[in-house]
Design an enzyme around this catalytic site. Structure first.
Site, PDB file in Angstrom:
ATOM      1  CB  CYS A 127     -41.955 -22.476 -33.634  1.00  6.08           C
ATOM      2  SG  CYS A 127     -40.615 -21.337 -33.981  1.00  6.08           S
ATOM      3  CG  HIS A 272     -41.670 -25.871 -35.900  1.00  2.06           C
ATOM      4  ND1 HIS A 272     -42.025 -24.896 -36.814  1.00  2.06           N
ATOM      5  CD2 HIS A 272     -40.561 -25.403 -35.262  1.00  2.06           C
ATOM      6  CE1 HIS A 272     -41.172 -23.889 -36.719  1.00  2.06           C
ATOM      7  NE2 HIS A 272     -40.275 -24.172 -35.794  1.00  2.06           N
ATOM      8  CG  ASN A 302     -38.469 -21.941 -38.287  1.00  6.76           C
ATOM      9  OD1 ASN A 302     -39.683 -21.780 -38.162  1.00  6.76           O
ATOM     10  ND2 ASN A 302     -37.660 -22.128 -37.257  1.00  6.76           N
TER      11      ASN A 302
HETATM   12  O1  UT7 Z   1     -38.140 -22.769 -34.528  1.00  7.01           O
HETATM   13  C1  UT7 Z   1     -37.060 -22.879 -33.673  1.00  7.01           C
HETATM   14  C2  UT7 Z   1     -35.972 -22.032 -34.228  1.00  7.01           C
HETATM   15  N1  UT7 Z   1     -34.643 -22.480 -34.196  1.00  7.01           N
HETATM   16  C3  UT7 Z   1     -34.146 -23.702 -34.484  1.00  7.01           C
HETATM   17  O2  UT7 Z   1     -34.811 -24.652 -34.680  1.00  7.01           O
HETATM   18  C4  UT7 Z   1     -32.645 -23.792 -34.548  1.00  7.01           C
HETATM   19  C5  UT7 Z   1     -32.096 -25.104 -34.092  1.00  7.01           C
HETATM   20  N2  UT7 Z   1     -30.653 -25.178 -34.405  1.00  7.01           N
HETATM   21  C6  UT7 Z   1     -30.210 -25.481 -35.632  1.00  7.01           C
HETATM   22  O3  UT7 Z   1     -31.002 -25.744 -36.526  1.00  7.01           O
HETATM   23  C7  UT7 Z   1     -28.714 -25.543 -35.856  1.00  7.01           C
HETATM   24  O4  UT7 Z   1     -28.057 -25.398 -34.616  1.00  7.01           O
HETATM   25  C8  UT7 Z   1     -28.205 -24.446 -36.860  1.00  7.01           C
HETATM   26  C9  UT7 Z   1     -28.714 -24.751 -38.256  1.00  7.01           C
HETATM   27  C10 UT7 Z   1     -28.659 -23.077 -36.405  1.00  7.01           C
HETATM   28  C11 UT7 Z   1     -26.692 -24.466 -36.891  1.00  7.01           C
HETATM   29  O5  UT7 Z   1     -26.222 -25.724 -37.345  1.00  7.01           O
HETATM   30  P1  UT7 Z   1     -24.971 -26.423 -36.642  1.00  7.01           P
HETATM   31  O6  UT7 Z   1     -24.695 -27.663 -37.388  1.00  7.01           O
HETATM   32  O7  UT7 Z   1     -25.300 -26.523 -35.180  1.00  7.01           O
HETATM   33  O8  UT7 Z   1     -23.818 -25.394 -36.915  1.00  7.01           O
HETATM   34  P2  UT7 Z   1     -22.926 -24.601 -35.866  1.00  7.01           P
HETATM   35  O9  UT7 Z   1     -23.698 -23.456 -35.303  1.00  7.01           O
HETATM   36  O10 UT7 Z   1     -22.302 -25.581 -34.895  1.00  7.01           O
HETATM   37  O11 UT7 Z   1     -21.787 -24.031 -36.782  1.00  7.01           O
HETATM   38  C12 UT7 Z   1     -20.853 -24.908 -37.442  1.00  7.01           C
HETATM   39  C13 UT7 Z   1     -19.984 -24.066 -38.341  1.00  7.01           C
HETATM   40  C14 UT7 Z   1     -19.425 -22.817 -37.670  1.00  7.01           C
HETATM   41  O12 UT7 Z   1     -18.130 -22.588 -38.185  1.00  7.01           O
HETATM   42  P3  UT7 Z   1     -16.836 -22.989 -37.331  1.00  7.01           P
HETATM   43  O13 UT7 Z   1     -16.929 -22.204 -36.073  1.00  7.01           O
HETATM   44  O14 UT7 Z   1     -16.932 -24.465 -37.128  1.00  7.01           O
HETATM   45  O15 UT7 Z   1     -15.715 -22.585 -38.226  1.00  7.01           O
HETATM   46  C15 UT7 Z   1     -20.345 -21.724 -38.158  1.00  7.01           C
HETATM   47  O16 UT7 Z   1     -19.715 -20.475 -38.170  1.00  7.01           O
HETATM   48  O17 UT7 Z   1     -20.761 -23.617 -39.448  1.00  7.01           O
HETATM   49  C16 UT7 Z   1     -20.633 -22.201 -39.557  1.00  7.01           C
HETATM   50  N3  UT7 Z   1     -21.884 -21.673 -40.095  1.00  7.01           N
HETATM   51  C17 UT7 Z   1     -22.099 -21.505 -41.410  1.00  7.01           C
HETATM   52  N4  UT7 Z   1     -21.317 -21.758 -42.475  1.00  7.01           N
HETATM   53  C18 UT7 Z   1     -21.827 -21.493 -43.691  1.00  7.01           C
HETATM   54  C19 UT7 Z   1     -22.999 -21.275 -39.418  1.00  7.01           C
HETATM   55  N5  UT7 Z   1     -23.932 -20.847 -40.281  1.00  7.01           N
HETATM   56  C20 UT7 Z   1     -23.403 -20.985 -41.520  1.00  7.01           C
HETATM   57  C21 UT7 Z   1     -23.869 -20.707 -42.815  1.00  7.01           C
HETATM   58  N6  UT7 Z   1     -23.063 -20.977 -43.863  1.00  7.01           N
HETATM   59  N7  UT7 Z   1     -25.099 -20.210 -43.035  1.00  7.01           N
END
Ligand code: UT7
Length: 345
Positions: A127, A272, A302
């Protein structure tokens, strides 16, 4: 001598996929996606569209802007070819090229534009591709070189490489392309102009955090199944998030201190567009008001290397960038890579 952005363009596929559309197929919701990322929709390329098609459209828009500035003959097709012939180099940042390794997508674009005088290369910086691309262009056009004009593009078809059953991944990404024409101008006066400073960085210890394992020389495509090698991008979201907040914060601080300026001297930060929360967290750490950051993640999600040039083009075409404004770009991505540019518009 100055290296200036003289024109911009963008290409956004017309098909729009909203959070509610995704929630009909996946265990997710508009509320979760908005509150965790700031994303409401993304645009998805149709099956016949490859990375080069979007890149070409964005490039043509930017070239058309140059024709308008210079005054063409009125024959649009010929005017575009004439301006394309003034390009000395085409640099294309992408993680989703038309072909793996060879030929570069930049070469496909060069051919379709008729830019016969241009060298062409792709860069793989995730990115951060556009930020890297601007600095590479500045180097190639730099003092002593006869090269004068570069086309820098970020173009991505991420929708083709994400796992559409993984709710933690597929909600984040969209397709698109952005382009900028960069020109070396003589600047005999003392006024600073154009690309002022760039910081580029990488942390290869994070290769596993954002990775497409299949298709390279480590796991080449062969007939039959590649057991244990997923066909899509894998991401450790938390690790990328933490890396991003740290590096974005550091890079903003470094750009300001190296140029001996404060955030008040910067008109706009164009980050970004990966997750609005990353930008908000970095802004909070540095005490930067949220309005200073331009965010369009809501509509496009993104788009990786395309996100910064798309945002620049939106601002440029809306008349929001005045000559003399100090603009900061900031980004991070697969590699892991990071960086930022300071540009006097
Ligand atoms: O260009 C570079 C590319 N990548 C990035 O920039 C990614 C950087 N990271 C992020 O933006 C964040 O880490 C994410 C948006 C990917 C994830 O957000 P988070 O607040 O860190 O969520 P998490 O992965 O800690 O998940 C929290 C909960 C989980 O459930 P449990 O285990 O707590 O029950 C996930 O399963 O949210 C759940 N979850 C969702 N729930 C509903 C994950 N994705 C989703 C979803 N809808 N789409």
């Amino acid at each position: 001598m100055a290296i200036e952005i003289i024109a911009t363009g963008r290409a956004i596929p017309p098909t729009r996929l909203t959070n509610d559309d995704l929630a009909m197929k996946l265990d997710t919701s508009d509320e979760w996606i908005r509150s965790h990322t700031g994303i409401c929709a993304r645009h998805i390329a149709d099956e016949d569209t490859a990375c080069s098609n979007l890149a070409l459209e964005a490039a043509r828009q930017a070239l058309t802007m140059v024709v308008q500035q210079e005054g063409g003959s009125g024959n649009e097709t010929q005017d575009l070819v004439d301006v394309a012939l003034t390009l000395d180099v085409i640099i294309l940042g992408t993680a989703t090229p038309d072909y793996l390794g060879c030929p570069s997508t930049a070469c496909v674009v060069q051919d379709k534009l008729g830019a016969r005088n241009a060298a062409a290369l792709d860069i793989t910086a995730g990115c951060s591709g556009f930020i890297y691309g601007l600095e590479i262009a500045a180097g190639l056009l730099g003092t002593g070189s006869r090269r004068k004009r570069a086309l820098v593009i970020g173009s991505e078809i991420l929708s083709r490489f994400v796992d559409w059953t993984d709710r933690g991944m597929c909600i984040l990404f969209g397709d698109g392309a952005g382009a900028a024409i960069v020109e070396k101008t003589e600047n005999p006066g003392l006024t600073k102009r154009g690309l002022l400073r760039t910081i580029l960085g990488a942390d290869g210890s994070g290769t596993e955090h954002l990775i497409m394992r299949r298709g390279g020389s480590r796991n080449p495509y062969k007939t039959g199944e590649l057991v244990g090698v997923p066909p899509h991008i894998e991401m450790n979201g938390q690790a990328v998030y933490n890396f991003a907040v740290k590096r974005v914060t550091e890079t903003i601080e470094k750009l300001l201190s190296q140029e001996n300026i404060t955030i008040d001297d910067v008109s706009r930060i164009v980050p970004h567009q990966a997750n609005a929360r990353i930008v908000q967290a970095a802004g909070k750490r540095l005490g930067i008001p949220e309005e200073k950051f331009f965010l369009n993640i809501k509509e496009y999600a993104n788009t990786s290397a395309a996100s910064i040039p798309i945002a620049l083009d939106e601002l440029n075409r809306a008349g929001s960038l005045q000559k003399g404004d100090l603009i900061m770009t900031i980004g991070f991505g697969g590699g892991l890579t990071y960086g930022g540019n300071l540009i006097i518009w």
